[in-house]
Enzyme design. Sequence first.
Site, mmCIF file in Angstrom:
data_model
loop_
_atom_site.group_PDB
_atom_site.id
_atom_site.type_symbol
_atom_site.label_atom_id
_atom_site.label_comp_id
_atom_site.label_asym_id
_atom_site.label_seq_id
_atom_site.Cartn_x
_atom_site.Cartn_y
_atom_site.Cartn_z
ATOM 1 N N GLY A 58 -43.076 -7.101 100.052
ATOM 2 C CA GLY A 58 -43.800 -6.874 99.016
ATOM 3 C C GLY A 58 -44.749 -5.781 99.017
ATOM 4 N N PRO B 198 -40.783 -6.169 105.303
ATOM 5 C CG PRO B 198 -41.738 -4.305 106.617
ATOM 6 C CD PRO B 198 -41.374 -5.834 106.767
ATOM 7 N N GLY B 199 -39.719 -4.023 102.947
ATOM 8 C CA GLY B 199 -38.411 -3.337 102.434
ATOM 9 C C GLY B 199 -39.043 -1.932 101.758
ATOM 10 N NE ARG C 90 -36.931 0.331 91.806
ATOM 11 C CZ ARG C 90 -38.300 0.411 91.381
ATOM 12 N NH1 ARG C 90 -38.409 2.112 91.035
ATOM 13 N NH2 ARG C 90 -39.350 -0.337 91.297
ATOM 14 C CE1 TYR D 285 -36.222 -5.272 89.074
ATOM 15 C CE2 TYR D 285 -35.384 -2.822 89.857
ATOM 16 C CZ TYR D 285 -35.318 -4.366 90.161
ATOM 17 O OH TYR D 285 -34.698 -4.901 91.102
ATOM 18 C CB CYS E 221 -21.198 5.234 76.992
ATOM 19 S SG CYS E 221 -20.297 6.751 77.257
ATOM 20 C CE1 TYR F 292 -35.184 -4.320 96.923
ATOM 21 C CE2 TYR F 292 -36.983 -3.004 96.800
ATOM 22 C CZ TYR F 292 -36.253 -4.062 97.400
ATOM 23 O OH TYR F 292 -36.713 -4.857 97.993
#
Length: 431
Positions: free
Chosen positions: A251, A286-287, A324, A328, A353, A382
């Site tokens: 996170g 952790p990512g 993303r 998001y 499209c 991501y």
Amino acid sequence: MGQGVLSPGFSRVGGVLHADGVSLERLAHEVGTPAYVYSLARIRSQYRRLETALADAMPDVTHRLHFSVKANSNLAILRTLQECGAGVDIVSAGELYRAREAGFGGTDIVFSGVGKTADELRLALEAPVLFVNVESEGELRLLDEVARAMGAVAPVALRVNPEVTVESPHEYIRTGEKGHKFGIPYDDAEAVARLAHELPNVALVGLDMHIGSQIATWEPYASALARIRPLFESLRAAGINTLEWLDLGGGLGVTYEAEAPADVDRFAAGVADAVRGLGVSLVFEPGRFLVAEAGVLLARVLYRKRSGGKEYVITDAGMNDLVRPSHYQAYHRIEPVTTPAGHLVADVVGPVCESGDFLALGREMADVGPGDLLAVHTAGAYGFVMASNYNSRPRPVEVVVDGDRYAVATERERLEDLVRLERAHLQWRSA
Ligand SMILES: *Cc1c(COP(=O)(O)O)cnc(C)c1O
């Protein structure tokens, strides 16, 4: 860090944006666009930054960093982190396969995820993984059955939903609030833990939490730990003395626009305080923190267009390459690789499209035109992992940079790849 005062990553040399020692203009010429480019030096420095902060804050507490593979599952990235000393956090059999291919041993792996299948649980026990982060009573009972059939005892950490308020920029990346699908509801956790203790083919070895992503402050972690610690203590008081791990999830946030990045020293000091005297080993997952800022997506401008009083910059990268912004409403800094004069305000859009196919809306940016090269920043997490073939667009090439060398880590998909699994001649069977 061998790079003077600059932290490794992306900077201008002679007016041209470079990834460490490699010109992105040159690179785009060699490998084409769209292209994901990752600085390995930047990944290593992020790893060391977090590792050092944790080691300094808690010299007497065992901790492990398990990179969240879903952020960037490229084998070259996984191998780089493995060389740094990382383990991994996986959420599927596919990620397990990748982790093994990259050289991670079974006990370098923790297995998370809200919907694991029986087959995935069996593969996890065959590895065998360090522990499975179990997210429901149903999963716990299934894991016990799978383990029994294999004559094994499955190491389990229960993922508890601490049900705290999480400040993060989008609803989709909060996972630790009341009513979320993730983890065991806080009020049920003690009962499920007792069940785990009783079931013969699972061993309750820890508790786990993961409250969300792109978290910039310590507070949500503090609130969550203030809920998890008493649970831990109450289970021990009830005679469950097999608990040895506390998995705090991932996170930690990074800078996309102007956000303050996660303060890892504050984080490490806070964790040290929160677990003092608990006698537990820690896992972190952790990512984004390790890889986001190490990556850019290179895109070429195809066209400029005016419509309804609006300027459009149309690029060869779209939402299928980087979802993303549209998924998001995420902000990604975009800058030209060489610097044209002048400014404009434009929507930067892709060829897909869909009106939701954009990289940026109403963006103040350099006055770019057809042929100009753009770097979409903070695309190392991501990014490629969420790319799709929508509109039958081959997925981009992935390139890693190490100092002044680069290597293709994933070839660009070819048109033949798009239909590789499709049958030219259907073999009908009667039902
Ligand atoms: C996604 C995820 C992570 C990594 O989150 P980041 O915000 O990228 O650090 C860690 N643990 C679990 C269980 C996850 O689902």
